[in-house]
Scaffold this active site. Structure first.
Site, PDB file in Angstrom:
ATOM      1  N   ASN A   1      59.207  27.734 131.833  1.00  0.00           N
ATOM      2  CA  ASN A   1      58.528  28.791 131.076  1.00  0.00           C
ATOM      3  C   ASN A   1      57.025  28.543 131.205  1.00  0.00           C
ATOM      4  O   ASN A   1      56.500  27.616 130.598  1.00  0.00           O
ATOM      5  CB  ASN A   1      58.985  28.718 129.606  1.00  0.00           C
ATOM      6  CG  ASN A   1      58.244  29.725 128.739  1.00  0.00           C
ATOM      7  OD1 ASN A   1      57.472  30.547 129.234  1.00  0.00           O
ATOM      8  ND2 ASN A   1      58.490  29.656 127.433  1.00  0.00           N
TER       9      ASN A   1
ATOM     10  N   LYS B   1      54.679  30.282 130.206  1.00  0.00           N
ATOM     11  CA  LYS B   1      53.921  30.805 129.041  1.00  0.00           C
ATOM     12  C   LYS B   1      52.673  31.563 129.511  1.00  0.00           C
ATOM     13  O   LYS B   1      52.721  32.233 130.535  1.00  0.00           O
ATOM     14  CB  LYS B   1      53.606  29.667 128.063  1.00  0.00           C
ATOM     15  CG  LYS B   1      54.875  28.919 127.639  1.00  0.00           C
ATOM     16  CD  LYS B   1      54.691  27.992 126.476  1.00  0.00           C
ATOM     17  CE  LYS B   1      56.024  27.317 126.151  1.00  0.00           C
ATOM     18  NZ  LYS B   1      55.951  26.410 125.016  1.00  0.00           N
TER      19      LYS B   1
ATOM     20  N   HIS C   1      61.948  33.566 122.068  1.00  0.00           N
ATOM     21  CA  HIS C   1      61.294  32.251 122.074  1.00  0.00           C
ATOM     22  C   HIS C   1      60.640  32.016 120.705  1.00  0.00           C
ATOM     23  O   HIS C   1      60.152  32.949 120.082  1.00  0.00           O
ATOM     24  CB  HIS C   1      60.251  32.192 123.196  1.00  0.00           C
ATOM     25  CG  HIS C   1      59.738  30.810 123.417  1.00  0.00           C
ATOM     26  ND1 HIS C   1      58.745  30.259 122.637  1.00  0.00           N
ATOM     27  CD2 HIS C   1      60.102  29.848 124.301  1.00  0.00           C
ATOM     28  CE1 HIS C   1      58.514  29.016 123.053  1.00  0.00           C
ATOM     29  NE2 HIS C   1      59.325  28.740 124.053  1.00  0.00           N
TER      30      HIS C   1
ATOM     31  N   GLU D   1      57.869  30.928 119.917  1.00  0.00           N
ATOM     32  CA  GLU D   1      56.481  31.385 119.815  1.00  0.00           C
ATOM     33  C   GLU D   1      56.427  32.880 119.520  1.00  0.00           C
ATOM     34  O   GLU D   1      55.528  33.367 118.841  1.00  0.00           O
ATOM     35  CB  GLU D   1      55.715  31.034 121.108  1.00  0.00           C
ATOM     36  CG  GLU D   1      55.383  29.543 121.135  1.00  0.00           C
ATOM     37  CD  GLU D   1      55.344  28.917 122.514  1.00  0.00           C
ATOM     38  OE1 GLU D   1      55.231  29.644 123.507  1.00  0.00           O
ATOM     39  OE2 GLU D   1      55.442  27.678 122.593  1.00  0.00           O
TER      40      GLU D   1
ATOM     41  N   GLU E   1      65.769  25.124 121.225  1.00  0.00           N
ATOM     42  CA  GLU E   1      64.417  24.568 121.246  1.00  0.00           C
ATOM     43  C   GLU E   1      63.971  24.288 119.814  1.00  0.00           C
ATOM     44  O   GLU E   1      63.535  25.205 119.103  1.00  0.00           O
ATOM     45  CB  GLU E   1      63.446  25.577 121.888  1.00  0.00           C
ATOM     46  CG  GLU E   1      63.754  25.878 123.330  1.00  0.00           C
ATOM     47  CD  GLU E   1      62.496  26.301 124.086  1.00  0.00           C
ATOM     48  OE1 GLU E   1      62.256  25.728 125.157  1.00  0.00           O
ATOM     49  OE2 GLU E   1      61.748  27.173 123.602  1.00  0.00           O
TER      50      GLU E   1
ATOM     51  N   GLY F   1      55.789  21.312 122.871  1.00  0.00           N
ATOM     52  CA  GLY F   1      54.377  21.049 123.157  1.00  0.00           C
ATOM     53  C   GLY F   1      53.797  19.906 122.343  1.00  0.00           C
ATOM     54  O   GLY F   1      52.595  19.703 122.301  1.00  0.00           O
TER      55      GLY F   1
ATOM     56  N   SER G   1      59.393  19.459 125.050  1.00  0.00           N
ATOM     57  CA  SER G   1      58.842  18.234 125.639  1.00  0.00           C
ATOM     58  C   SER G   1      59.790  17.569 126.646  1.00  0.00           C
ATOM     59  O   SER G   1      59.902  16.337 126.680  1.00  0.00           O
ATOM     60  CB  SER G   1      58.424  17.245 124.548  1.00  0.00           C
ATOM     61  OG  SER G   1      57.399  17.818 123.754  1.00  0.00           O
TER      62      SER G   1
HETATM   63  P1  13P Z   1      57.200  22.139 126.211  1.00  0.00           P
HETATM   64  O1  13P Z   1      58.106  21.668 127.320  1.00  0.00           O
HETATM   65  O2  13P Z   1      55.776  22.264 126.617  1.00  0.00           O
HETATM   66  O3  13P Z   1      57.402  21.327 124.956  1.00  0.00           O
HETATM   67  O4  13P Z   1      57.661  23.650 125.855  1.00  0.00           O
HETATM   68  C1  13P Z   1      58.983  23.915 125.621  1.00  0.00           C
HETATM   69  C2  13P Z   1      59.172  25.387 125.569  1.00  0.00           C
HETATM   70  O5  13P Z   1      58.738  26.040 124.651  1.00  0.00           O
HETATM   71  C3  13P Z   1      59.850  26.028 126.708  1.00  0.00           C
HETATM   72  O6  13P Z   1      60.163  27.348 126.415  1.00  0.00           O
END
Ligand code: 13P
Length: 255
Positions: A9, A11, A95, A97, A167, A173, A213
């Protein structure tokens, strides 16, 4: 046997030039891997050009969202038809976010998942608790709701195509990965919910990824857990070496 699936992803990262470099690098590094489904999910403005690089390769294209209507006055959204035009095969839906910063509800997630399936694309439906929910012992309540509401009115004949991504928000992150055991516990719970909503056979067929992560040095431990079928990778998917190492690591299981 569920085929592992590793998705990157990206982002809101990368310009076109940077995205092309990453896509070309991944194609070079990963061209001979057939035992893992590999997906990259660049931002909308990058889909066309990244898609051209990976066209007819073993790396598939995914988007980071999709609207439930075919077209209409929905400023800032993207339709499944627009995605299909660009040979997009997967769409990340719900997601954390989007839930956290853009007011995405379970109801909207469900509409999006249904539209994606109807268009013949594969939804990667994200579920997961935040830190406050984990600390107040609401993990299973939250996950149960995300799974049940997200899959509402989706029949058994369709649901096996859905990929679920667990997740935990507190692990995204932050460098804090859920331990493989913590992740396994929730993956197992998700599978038990699928058994309840559908049946055991369906529950054993649906692929469940872990996200939060994920790095080259924790992928093997994660994949060694019985119910973890892959990863949804954020930060570590932005670099050829680390994403390629994660894909390659996902083939191995300990023990
Ligand atoms: P990270 O791998 O940066 O923690 O992000 C995970 C994520 O949100 C993937 O969709």
């Amino acid at each position: 046997m569920r085929k592992p699936i590793i998705a990157g992803n990206w982002k809101m990262h990368k310009t076109i030039g940077e995205a092309l470099e990453l896509a070309n690098g991944l194609k070079r590094e990963l061209c001979d891997i057939e035992v893992v489904d590999i997906v990259v999910c660049p931002g909308f403005t990058l889909l066309e050009e990244v898609g051209e690089v990976i066209l007819e390769s073993n790396i598939k294209l995914g988007a980071q969202n999709a609207h439930w209507e075919i077209q209409g006055a929905f400023t800032g959204e993207v339709s499944v038809q627009q995605l299909k035009d660009l040979e997009v095969k997967y769409a990340i839906i719900g997601h954390s976010e989007r839930r956290q910063f853009f007011g995405e509800t379970n109801e909207a997630v469900n509409k999006r998942v249904k539209a994606v399936l109807k268009a013949g694309l594969i939804p990667i439906m994200c579920v997961g608790e935040n830190l406050a929910e984990r600390e107040s012992n609401k993990i299973f309540k939250v996950i149960e709701e995300h799974v049940r509401c997200g899959l509402k009115e989706i029949e058994k004949e369709e649901v096996y195509k859905v990929v679920i991504a667990y997740e935990p928000v507190w692990a995204i992150g932050t460098g804090k990965t859920a331990t493989p055991q913590q992740a396994q516990e929730v993956h197992n719970f998700i599978r038990s919910q699928l058994s309840k909503l559908y049946d055991d056979n369906t529950a054993q067929t649906v692929r469940i990824q872990y996200g939060g992560s994920v790095k080259p040095d924790n992928i093997v431990d994660l994949m060694s857990e019985k119910d973890i079928d892959g990863a949804l990778v954020g930060g570590a998917s932005l670099d050829v070496k680390s994403f390629a190492a994660i894909v390659k690591g996902s083939i191995f299981k300990k023990g």
